[in-house]
Design a protein around this motif. Structure first.
Motif, PDB file in Angstrom:
ATOM      1  N   ASP A 114      19.512   0.109 -18.463  1.00  0.00           N
ATOM      2  CA  ASP A 114      18.066  -0.092 -18.562  1.00  0.00           C
ATOM      3  C   ASP A 114      17.378   1.146 -19.137  1.00  0.00           C
ATOM      4  OD1 ASP A 114      15.675  -1.708 -17.997  1.00  0.00           O
ATOM      5  OD2 ASP A 114      15.213  -0.162 -16.523  1.00  0.00           O
ATOM      6  N   ASP A 115      17.810   2.333 -18.701  1.00  0.00           N
ATOM      7  CA  ASP A 115      17.244   3.573 -19.245  1.00  0.00           C
ATOM      8  C   ASP A 115      17.552   3.700 -20.729  1.00  0.00           C
ATOM      9  OD1 ASP A 115      16.202   4.274 -16.807  1.00  0.00           O
ATOM     10  OD2 ASP A 115      17.818   5.660 -16.282  1.00  0.00           O
ATOM     11  N   ARG A 116      18.762   3.316 -21.114  1.00  0.00           N
ATOM     12  CA  ARG A 116      19.142   3.397 -22.522  1.00  0.00           C
ATOM     13  C   ARG A 116      18.297   2.451 -23.369  1.00  0.00           C
ATOM     14  NH1 ARG A 116      20.536   6.306 -26.744  1.00  0.00           N
ATOM     15  NH2 ARG A 116      21.977   5.264 -28.177  1.00  0.00           N
ATOM     16  N   ILE A 117      18.019   1.275 -22.847  1.00  0.00           N
ATOM     17  CA  ILE A 117      17.183   0.305 -23.572  1.00  0.00           C
ATOM     18  C   ILE A 117      15.775   0.868 -23.765  1.00  0.00           C
ATOM     19  CG2 ILE A 117      16.066  -1.959 -23.397  1.00  0.00           C
ATOM     20  CD1 ILE A 117      18.628  -2.930 -21.970  1.00  0.00           C
ATOM     21  N   LYS A 118      15.239   1.471 -22.713  1.00  0.00           N
ATOM     22  CA  LYS A 118      13.909   2.058 -22.807  1.00  0.00           C
ATOM     23  C   LYS A 118      13.895   3.214 -23.806  1.00  0.00           C
ATOM     24  CE  LYS A 118      12.561   0.910 -18.055  1.00  0.00           C
ATOM     25  NZ  LYS A 118      12.282   1.468 -16.695  1.00  0.00           N
ATOM     26  N   ALA A 119      14.959   4.011 -23.819  1.00  0.00           N
ATOM     27  CA  ALA A 119      15.015   5.153 -24.730  1.00  0.00           C
ATOM     28  C   ALA A 119      15.089   4.719 -26.182  1.00  0.00           C
ATOM     29  CB  ALA A 119      16.219   6.030 -24.384  1.00  0.00           C
ATOM     30  N   LEU A 120      15.574   3.511 -26.421  1.00  0.00           N
ATOM     31  CA  LEU A 120      15.695   2.994 -27.793  1.00  0.00           C
ATOM     32  C   LEU A 120      14.477   2.190 -28.223  1.00  0.00           C
ATOM     33  CD1 LEU A 120      19.453   1.909 -27.760  1.00  0.00           C
ATOM     34  CD2 LEU A 120      18.447   3.845 -28.985  1.00  0.00           C
ATOM     35  N   ALA A 121      13.405   2.268 -27.457  1.00  0.00           N
ATOM     36  CA  ALA A 121      12.191   1.530 -27.824  1.00  0.00           C
ATOM     37  C   ALA A 121      11.645   2.059 -29.146  1.00  0.00           C
ATOM     38  CB  ALA A 121      11.140   1.682 -26.728  1.00  0.00           C
ATOM     39  N   ASP A 122      11.172   1.151 -29.982  1.00  0.00           N
ATOM     40  CA  ASP A 122      10.564   1.510 -31.266  1.00  0.00           C
ATOM     41  C   ASP A 122       9.053   1.413 -31.098  1.00  0.00           C
ATOM     42  OD1 ASP A 122       9.915   2.026 -33.846  1.00  0.00           O
ATOM     43  OD2 ASP A 122      10.838   0.229 -34.706  1.00  0.00           O
ATOM     44  N   LEU A 123       8.408   2.574 -31.002  1.00  0.00           N
ATOM     45  CA  LEU A 123       6.964   2.599 -30.815  1.00  0.00           C
ATOM     46  C   LEU A 123       6.287   2.391 -32.158  1.00  0.00           C
ATOM     47  CD1 LEU A 123       6.856   5.689 -28.419  1.00  0.00           C
ATOM     48  CD2 LEU A 123       7.082   3.268 -27.832  1.00  0.00           C
ATOM     49  N   SER A 124       5.532   1.309 -32.281  1.00  0.00           N
ATOM     50  CA  SER A 124       5.009   0.886 -33.578  1.00  0.00           C
ATOM     51  C   SER A 124       4.097   1.916 -34.229  1.00  0.00           C
ATOM     52  CB  SER A 124       4.260  -0.445 -33.433  1.00  0.00           C
ATOM     53  OG  SER A 124       3.179  -0.302 -32.523  1.00  0.00           O
ATOM     54  N   ASP A 125       3.365   2.683 -33.416  1.00  0.00           N
ATOM     55  CA  ASP A 125       2.430   3.651 -33.991  1.00  0.00           C
ATOM     56  C   ASP A 125       2.994   5.067 -34.025  1.00  0.00           C
ATOM     57  OD1 ASP A 125       2.484   4.006 -31.297  1.00  0.00           O
ATOM     58  OD2 ASP A 125       0.326   4.295 -31.064  1.00  0.00           O
ATOM     59  N   THR A 126       4.301   5.202 -33.742  1.00  0.00           N
ATOM     60  CA  THR A 126       4.950   6.510 -33.764  1.00  0.00           C
ATOM     61  C   THR A 126       5.994   6.533 -34.868  1.00  0.00           C
ATOM     62  OG1 THR A 126       4.650   6.754 -31.378  1.00  0.00           O
ATOM     63  CG2 THR A 126       6.284   8.169 -32.427  1.00  0.00           C
ATOM     64  N   PRO A 127       5.879   7.435 -35.849  1.00  0.00           N
ATOM     65  CA  PRO A 127       6.842   7.481 -36.958  1.00  0.00           C
ATOM     66  C   PRO A 127       8.271   7.659 -36.466  1.00  0.00           C
ATOM     67  CG  PRO A 127       4.936   8.868 -37.425  1.00  0.00           C
ATOM     68  CD  PRO A 127       4.813   8.442 -36.002  1.00  0.00           C
ATOM     69  N   LEU A 128       9.191   6.849 -37.010  1.00  0.00           N
ATOM     70  CA  LEU A 128      10.589   6.944 -36.619  1.00  0.00           C
ATOM     71  C   LEU A 128      11.225   8.209 -37.193  1.00  0.00           C
ATOM     72  CD1 LEU A 128      12.694   5.464 -34.986  1.00  0.00           C
ATOM     73  CD2 LEU A 128      13.317   4.165 -37.026  1.00  0.00           C
ATOM     74  N   PHE A 129      10.793   8.609 -38.371  1.00  0.00           N
ATOM     75  CA  PHE A 129      11.184   9.902 -38.925  1.00  0.00           C
ATOM     76  C   PHE A 129       9.966  10.516 -39.598  1.00  0.00           C
ATOM     77  CE2 PHE A 129      12.527   6.729 -42.105  1.00  0.00           C
ATOM     78  CZ  PHE A 129      11.788   7.124 -43.211  1.00  0.00           C
ATOM     79  N   PHE A 130       9.950  11.834 -39.642  1.00  0.00           N
ATOM     80  CA  PHE A 130       8.779  12.537 -40.168  1.00  0.00           C
ATOM     81  C   PHE A 130       9.143  13.533 -41.262  1.00  0.00           C
ATOM     82  CE2 PHE A 130      10.239  14.203 -36.091  1.00  0.00           C
ATOM     83  CZ  PHE A 130      10.705  15.460 -36.462  1.00  0.00           C
ATOM     84  N   GLY A 131      10.440  13.662 -41.533  1.00  0.00           N
ATOM     85  CA  GLY A 131      10.844  14.609 -42.559  1.00  0.00           C
ATOM     86  C   GLY A 131      12.208  14.289 -43.128  1.00  0.00           C
TER      87      GLY A 131
END
Length: 689
Positions: free
Chosen positions: A54-71
């Motif tokens: 369950d913790d692993r699933i939460k850690a893999l959440a894709d937050l729509s307004d948070t960039p997955l990569f920035f550089g």
């Protein structure tokens, strides 16, 4: 900075973002589809594994307004093969967490990985084998721009990143966000410092010390996950409002297991119903109280005057008083915890009996020794010589009985100091006592003298400058076998016992070998605001280096005389016309009147720690709770009232320094009364308003 066009690579970067999000979703789905029914031996294992999944699933959440990569980093050579002739360079996207495709090849590299380090530290002077560093700009979760630095190209000159500046200055609504995309080289060195050492970060307003501490925890969990999973990590903040404000930073980085607490939470063994005046609180918070408590505790140990006679069957075994005295003195000399020594005492007495048994020709084993240790006569002797002591009752007696306190504080506390902490009306019991916060810390110290406090692997202590020496000791007990990150600003100390030096604080923490680092580059507070607030430094912390703002945008600053609360409300409405959050900060005594004025004007507001929304972006903040918080715009009401709200002028000026430095983009100072003299100067000295 580049923007979309038909022939630029932005579309390819967007495609990589789309593919990376799909890969992250597939990683999450793989974990969600795991069937653990046939791999767990019992229900306990099943519960533990299910929780981990369950913790692993939460850690893999894709937050729509948070960039997955920035550089992105384009290496000249393959990392680790820099010297290989013709080695082909590799390209890495740097983000908040690792993402791989179905073949296991990385699509996004965790910012904490060694290969990501040059994103933060590479420069024209030291490219670190990086040919290209690319930063990405986002609007919401959409990739909208990119910016390139050709670090190994001698023809390209170094310049300030516009995207980096925009990210630093981006309006903020809601809780504190991570700074993973904007970490600076001097911050990165602290973030990536090893687990074994304690680091103390002195940082003025806006230098990012809190974010650095939180990102260091995230880095340590990445680099030492197994060890910290066993020993645990803890973030300690000054109050619940502050913890609410920072609580989303670590989850956004995929770290869900870090506990957060205040010092009061840690020592909360008794109900707090009382308060101390400043004099009593200072004495109770003094490190000398630890020795007073130790003396009082060990005064319960008495030397024997009678032998112990153990009857087993038809035989009687006698341990003489002088031998018992030797055992007691030996345990005292070993400097063991009181409770551990008490547990060892019956075994030592039993061992003395077993020696006599062996001399008489018997062959006793460990079971016999344990039986002798549980013998009624031995238990009675232990109760007499080394009695059980309740830590709360011990502190109760010290604070209630003048003679008991005088006996054990002799040569440590003066008579005046003893009188300051004695209760005027002694409580009859632990439950009836009106314990103060300082009393709870004393009880925690006494508890540790009796039984060792559990130690964690790493502790982050924020706003540390406001802790008393005894509070530092309480925190230090939580990391005796681990390390710590201490964060604070000596200029913002607003308690009567505020920290005078970090070396002294580290000594009380039990980490005298800790390294002190100073952050002086201000990324949050605008130039005009920090320049004005720094006028107070010579009066509150003359040895500190003023923060130098690196913001290109000087920000908005205005000193505004007003006639009443109506004009203060008008200033709030004016600032709410901008994007982002607004804080109205005022002396605690003025909060009710301002709350009434805001309500009468139909202006909704929040309390500190409540999450701002796009509908409600105004927070009404008592000056006593402003520390550690930040808002895009701030209205500071009546600076002199903030100063007058504290017991002495220096503390009041420090409180004012805190209030003046909460703004990210603009500050309006409203005042009907004259400004404090330490802020006034000739008109030419004042920032443009």
């Amino acid at each position: 900075m580049s923007t979309p066009s038909a022939d630029d690579p932005l579309s390819r970067e967007r495609a990589h973002l789309t593919s990376s999000r799909s890969a992250l979703r597939a990683m999450r789905e793989d974990v969600e589809s795991l069937d653990i029914r046939d791999v767990t031996a019992n229900w306990v294992n099943a519960e533990v594994l299910a929780r981990q999944i369950d913790d692993r699933i939460k850690a893999l959440a894709d937050l729509s307004d948070t960039p997955l990569f920035f550089g992105r980093l384009d290496y000249l050579h393959a990392p680790g093969a820099e010297q290989a002739e013709g080695a082909e360079g590799e390209q890495f996207y740097i983000g908040r967490r690792h993402v791989h495709d179905g073949e296991g090849d990385p699509m996004v590299i965790d910012w904490r990985a060694p290969v990501s380090q040059p994103f933060y530290r590479a420069s024209k002077k030291d490219p670190m084998d990086v040919g290209l560093r690319r930063r990405f700009g986002y609007t919401g979760g959409d990739l909208t721009a990119y910016e390139d630095e050709h670090l190994s190209d001698p023809a390209e000159t170094a310049r300030t990143s516009r995207l980096l500046q925009q990210e630093i200055e981006r309006p903020r609504v809601g809780p504190m966000r991570d700074i993973v995309a904007t970490i600076q080289p001097e911050q990165d060195e602290i973030v990536r410092s090893g687990l074994g050492g304690t680091v103390c970060v002195q940082g003025g307003p806006g230098t990012g010390k809190t974010a650095v501490g939180l990102h260091r925890v995230a880095y340590l969990l990445y680099a030492h996950r197994e060890r910290l999973a066993r020993t645990g990590t803890l973030v300690i903040g000054p109050n619940r409002s502050f913890l609410n404000y920072i609580e989303q930073v670590l989850p956004a980085l995929g770290e869900l297991t870090v506990r957060q607490a205040t010092v009061d939470d840690l020592v909360g063994q008794v109900e707090i119903r009382g308060t101390d005046d400043a004099t009593a609180a200072v004495v109770k918070g003094d490190a000398r109280m630890a020795e007073v408590l130790r003396r009082a505790l060990y005064s319960h140990v008495t030397l024997p005057t009678e032998p112990v006679v153990v009857v087993r069957g038809s035989r009687r075994w006698r341990v003489p008083a002088y031998e018992l005295e030797d055992i007691v003195r030996e345990l005292l000399a070993r400097d063991m915890r009181y409770g551990a020594a008490r547990e060892a005492l019956p075994q030592r007495v039993a061992h003395a009996v077993l020696v006599q048994m062996e001399r008489s020709g018997e062959a006793p084993d460990d079971r016999v020794q344990d039986a002798v240790a549980r013998n009624t006569a031995v238990k009675a002797a232990v109760k007499e010589l080394w009695p059980l002591v309740d830590p709360a009752k011990l502190v109760l007696r010290l604070l209630a009985e003048a003679d008991f306190l005088a006996e054990h504080a002799a040569g440590i506390l003066t008579e005046e100091e003893q009188k300051a902490i004695l209760w005027a009306k002694p409580a009859r019991s632990v439950r009836a006592a009106k314990w103060s916060l300082a009393d709870a810390v004393l009880i925690d110290e006494a508890t540790d003298l009796i039984q060792r406090t559990h130690s964690l692997g790493h502790v982050v202590l924020d706003e540390a400058q406001d802790l008393s020496p005894m509070q530092y000791r309480a925190v230090g007990r939580r990391c005796t076998t681990g390390s710590a990150t201490v964060l604070g600003d000596l200029a913002q100390g607003t308690t009567p016992w505020a920290t005078r030096s970090w070396d002294e604080a580290l000594t009380h923490l039990g980490k005298s070998d800790g390294v002190v680092e100073e952050l002086t580059a201000g990324f949050r507070v605008p130039t005009d605001v920090i320049t004005y607030a720094s006028r107070l430094l010579p009066h509150i912390a003359p040895g500190l280096t003023p923060v130098a703002s690196v913001r290109e945008n000087p920000g908005f600053f205005d000193l505004r005389p007003v006639a009443g609360t109506g004009e203060v409300v008008a200033a709030c409405k004016e600032l709410l016309g901008n994007e982002g959050s607004t804080g109205l900060i005022a002396a605690d005594a003025r909060i009710p009147a301002l709350a009434e004025a805001l309500t009468a004007a139909g202006l909704g507001y929040l309390a500190p720690g409540e999450e701002t929304t796009r509908q409600t972006r105004l927070t009404l903040v008592p000056a006593s709770l402003a520390k550690g918080l930040e808002y895009d715009y701030v209205v500071l009401d009546e600076p002199q009232a903030v100063v007058d709200g504290e017991p002495d002028e220096r503390t009041g000026l420090r409180r004012l320094y805190v209030a003046l430095t909460r703004a990210v983009s603009g500050l309006i100072v409203t005042h009907a009364a004259p400004l404090p003299g330490q802020l006034t100067g000739s008109p030419a000295d004042l920032p443009a308003g």
